[in-house]
Write a protein that holds these residues in place. Structure first.
Motif, PDB file in Angstrom:
ATOM      1  N   UNK A  12       0.919  -8.106  -4.927  1.00  0.00           N
ATOM      2  CA  UNK A  12       0.242  -7.550  -6.098  1.00  0.00           C
ATOM      3  C   UNK A  12      -0.509  -6.261  -5.750  1.00  0.00           C
ATOM      4  N   UNK A  13      -0.960  -6.109  -4.495  1.00  0.00           N
ATOM      5  CA  UNK A  13      -1.723  -4.915  -4.120  1.00  0.00           C
ATOM      6  C   UNK A  13      -0.894  -3.647  -4.287  1.00  0.00           C
ATOM      7  N   UNK A  14       0.429  -3.772  -4.120  1.00  0.00           N
ATOM      8  CA  UNK A  14       1.290  -2.577  -4.140  1.00  0.00           C
ATOM      9  C   UNK A  14       2.145  -2.530  -5.401  1.00  0.00           C
ATOM     10  N   UNK A  15       1.753  -3.267  -6.415  1.00  0.00           N
ATOM     11  CA  UNK A  15       2.649  -3.444  -7.557  1.00  0.00           C
ATOM     12  C   UNK A  15       3.024  -2.130  -8.255  1.00  0.00           C
ATOM     13  N   UNK A  16       2.041  -1.227  -8.439  1.00  0.00           N
ATOM     14  CA  UNK A  16       2.358   0.035  -9.138  1.00  0.00           C
ATOM     15  C   UNK A  16       3.333   0.862  -8.299  1.00  0.00           C
ATOM     16  N   UNK A  17       3.090   0.922  -6.989  1.00  0.00           N
ATOM     17  CA  UNK A  17       3.973   1.676  -6.091  1.00  0.00           C
ATOM     18  C   UNK A  17       5.366   1.056  -6.097  1.00  0.00           C
ATOM     19  N   UNK A  18       5.424  -0.276  -6.028  1.00  0.00           N
ATOM     20  CA  UNK A  18       6.720  -0.947  -5.989  1.00  0.00           C
ATOM     21  C   UNK A  18       7.516  -0.719  -7.271  1.00  0.00           C
ATOM     22  N   UNK A  19       6.813  -0.748  -8.416  1.00  0.00           N
ATOM     23  CA  UNK A  19       7.509  -0.504  -9.689  1.00  0.00           C
ATOM     24  C   UNK A  19       8.087   0.907  -9.690  1.00  0.00           C
ATOM     25  N   UNK A  20       7.273   1.874  -9.278  1.00  0.00           N
ATOM     26  CA  UNK A  20       7.748   3.268  -9.288  1.00  0.00           C
ATOM     27  C   UNK A  20       8.927   3.443  -8.334  1.00  0.00           C
ATOM     28  N   UNK A  21       8.780   2.932  -7.107  1.00  0.00           N
ATOM     29  CA  UNK A  21       9.850   3.095  -6.114  1.00  0.00           C
ATOM     30  C   UNK A  21      11.137   2.410  -6.560  1.00  0.00           C
ATOM     31  N   UNK A  22      11.022   1.173  -7.027  1.00  0.00           N
ATOM     32  CA  UNK A  22      12.239   0.439  -7.368  1.00  0.00           C
ATOM     33  C   UNK A  22      12.932   1.070  -8.574  1.00  0.00           C
ATOM     34  N   UNK A  23      12.141   1.567  -9.532  1.00  0.00           N
ATOM     35  CA  UNK A  23      12.777   2.188 -10.692  1.00  0.00           C
ATOM     36  C   UNK A  23      13.521   3.453 -10.294  1.00  0.00           C
ATOM     37  N   UNK A  24      12.905   4.244  -9.422  1.00  0.00           N
ATOM     38  CA  UNK A  24      13.557   5.491  -8.999  1.00  0.00           C
ATOM     39  C   UNK A  24      14.873   5.186  -8.273  1.00  0.00           C
ATOM     40  N   UNK A  25      14.866   4.245  -7.342  1.00  0.00           N
ATOM     41  CA  UNK A  25      16.112   4.003  -6.587  1.00  0.00           C
ATOM     42  C   UNK A  25      17.130   3.253  -7.433  1.00  0.00           C
ATOM     43  N   UNK A  26      16.682   2.326  -8.295  1.00  0.00           N
ATOM     44  CA  UNK A  26      17.637   1.593  -9.134  1.00  0.00           C
ATOM     45  C   UNK A  26      18.317   2.556 -10.105  1.00  0.00           C
TER      46      UNK A  26
END
Lengths: 415, 415
Positions: A149-163
């Motif tokens: 949960x600590x990295x949730x915003x970063x993870x959403x941004x990263x995963x959306x960009x690569x997906x």
């Protein structure tokens, strides 16, 4: 309770995996390069999302070292992109194989194929989102990512960009998905989605890994805690022993292949320990010793029973004086976690016995435990280090993200 | 609730495994031969124990075919002994390996080693007690056996005879143990003894396997149910198709690699189905068909949705007419259990697509599904057929009862 959204993610991943399995290496590499390009292109929005995570962490009073692991920079994104290009350059294990013929003329071909759908469950560091997606994709798998949960915003941004980049290159939707919910109940469901998920790989602390093992019905690859030992034997060359212990303990104390316990042979303890301690103290290492160690090193604290099974992940070392190899082996048998163990000795037979008799993923003679790593073993990249015995043991590269299938060519054979 | 007796069995097994790992093949083979001799020598007491199980089963009104699976005879014991001698003749996978060197001079050796402690959980047939113990031992593992309550007297007699013979040859106590309690709670504990058990292998019906998967925290190798398909494609050679379908369905309908569903291409259905049905009826097979099948075969019953995912293990076959390969692949993707699938065709490209695109342990072109078997693949013996993707997929021989460990030779290397 079932979350239909997550079931749908599973269904999508399974459908995507069916298509991914037949992609050639060239196609997959092209996607990886497109993902690398997209990361650089969208660096601004990724950094903005990461700044939200960092702000929240600081407001919550997170330790500075942890905030730093969470933080992304321009250079960090550049590194992630370089990592993707590196994975594109690795050899693709899919399609490797062997074959043999049977007396009845059947030809049996064992072929390496993707696992299918991999669920990755990990903690704070957002770079795992990109690394894990890249390795899963290169081995032909669909991935469902679930970060902390600590990295949730970063993870959403990263995963959306690569997906998005992957879909732009024609990859099926559902190839790379992030579970954007961080509540526990969602993970519980993910761990039991046997109809859609082929393997779960947890990466993180002991708590996370135990939770996954206890609750998953999907097969798990346990990546693990390392209570690693070095045994300095009677005939050790001190000029090797001291640097190996220092390197194993201090080069990066926060990782699973770092040293936690030093075993020293009784016959050399009085000569070796003062030398060793001097270097350890110079590197800021706290020593917790057995009674004999404390007698030799007045500065050492007394180790408790709990110390012998503790993975400090910190600049702390427990030290025990043992009476010969058998006692060292017994200690490791009792307290070790089967990760990485090393003996320092010039005695051929003692080294051979240690290598043979210690049951661990990696057993060393005269080298640092820090070598247990996919890159250092020559595998190119790693998705984690397995401490279980099924499927994969030790550093896991691309091949460990695949399985095999038998393709059998007949011309009418019956039993 | 914890049963200290079982914890103690685990501790004993783990201690025994430590010694078993270093036995040479010659020593292990000698033990296997001694076990074979002991079975013959103690045939009387084994048959007496078995008679108790058979009597109890008959009194309970157990089906005759099941009673027959339970029953041991002089000849059956002779066969068990022959099986032990056969395992003694197999190549030992322990100690196989490869090595490579790193630029810094480290030599990395990947060596095959035993898994450690294997728990086998199985149902009625008492011969599994001997077969499983033999394979586990040959691969250097300690084994904890837990058979079904119906065969408990036979299992106790068999396991005591072989364990005593093994100990007589110097094997550590705890190498072969039978859990003599048949209550569920004991199995529940066994499935969660991660400190002592490395792997659980369930062998039996779907109910047993699901129970193990749902409750185990110890890693499981799933051996599985097989809803196996044959797809008779447009360009099938009927002279191959008919015998392959008959063989797959009727040669031994009670096993996991037997055929359960026949898919027939629409364009040949009217010509092929009557031919096929005649042979099926002649072999006493009941047909349950899709509407199109029923229209062509007036004698067929209508298949329900449930039929497509049913493992009959009986002389029943579901038949569906499909419009081409894609529909056949979709059907298998939806209803298959990833065990064994076969296509019958003379069309090169269709065969290749089927082999490539079907996700199953064994995919055949123009051969019977009944070949999915360790012996028929040339592995010599099998402990089961894995339908999961981790560690082992398809027939499991001795190699699948081992893992690997890295032994690394250094001369002072640090990171």
């Amino acid at each position: 309770m079932e979350f239909p959204e997550l079931t749908e993610m599973g269904r999508r991943a399974k459908a995507a995996a069916r298509g991914l399995a037949f992609l050639g290496s060239a196609e997959k590499d092209e996607v990886l390069l497109a993902m690398a390009g997209a990361l650089r292109e969208h660096a601004g929005e990724i950094l903005a999302a990461n700044a939200l995570d960092v702000k929240k962490a600081e407001e919550k009073g997170m330790k500075k070292s942890l905030v730093n692991r969470l933080r992304l920079t321009e250079a960090g994104i550049e590194q992630l992109a370089a990592g993707l290009r590196e994975v594109a350059g690795l050899a693709d294990p899919v399609g490797e194989g062997e074959f043999w013929s049977r007396p009845n003329g059947l030809r049996i071909q064992r072929t390496r194929v993707p696992l299918g759908v991999i669920a990755m469950i990990y903690e704070a560091r957002p770079n795992v989102t990109v690394d894990a997606a890249a390795l899963c994709l290169k081995a032909g798998n669909a991935v469902i990512l679930r970060g902390g949960s600590e990295a949730i915003e970063s993870n959403i941004a990263l995963s959306r960009v690569i997906a998005r980049a992957a879909e732009g290159k024609g990859l099926p939707r559902g190839s790379i998905q992030l579970l954007e919910k961080t509540e526990r109940e969602w993970v519980q469901q993910l761990l039991r989605m046997n109809a859609y998920v082929d393997v779960v790989i947890p990466r993180g602390g002991a708590g996370l890994i135990q939770t996954v093992i206890r609750n998953a019905t999907v097969p798990v690859i346990e990546t693990g805690t390392g209570v690693c030992h070095a045994y300095v034997e009677q005939r050790a060359d001190f000029a090797k022993a001291v640097p190996i212990v220092i390197n194993s303990k201090t080069q990066n104390p926060g990782v699973c292949n770092a040293l936690e316990t030093l075993l020293v042979d009784d016959s050399i303890a009085e000569k070796f320990l003062p030398l060793m301690a001097e270097e350890l103290y110079r590197h800021g290492v706290e020593i917790r010793g057995c009674p004999r160690t404390c007698a030799i090193l007045p500065g050492a604290a007394a180790a408790t029973e709990e110390d012998w099974s503790t993975e400090y992940l910190d600049l702390i070392l427990s030290i025990r004086v043992v009476e010969g190899l058998d006692q060292a082996l017994d200690h490791i048998f009792r307290y070790g976690t089967k990760h990485s163990e090393t003996i320092i000795t010039e005695d051929y037979s003692q080294a051979q016995r240690f290598l043979r008799e210690v049951d661990a993923a990696a057993v060393y003679a005269n080298a640092s435990t820090r070598f247990t790593d996919g890159g250092r073993f020559g595998f190119g990249a790693e998705i984690g280090i397995s401490t279980q015995k099924l499927h994969a043991r030790g550093p896991m590269g691309l091949r460990e993200l695949t399985t095999t299938k038998y393709m059998i060519y007949g011309n009418g054979q019956i039993v």
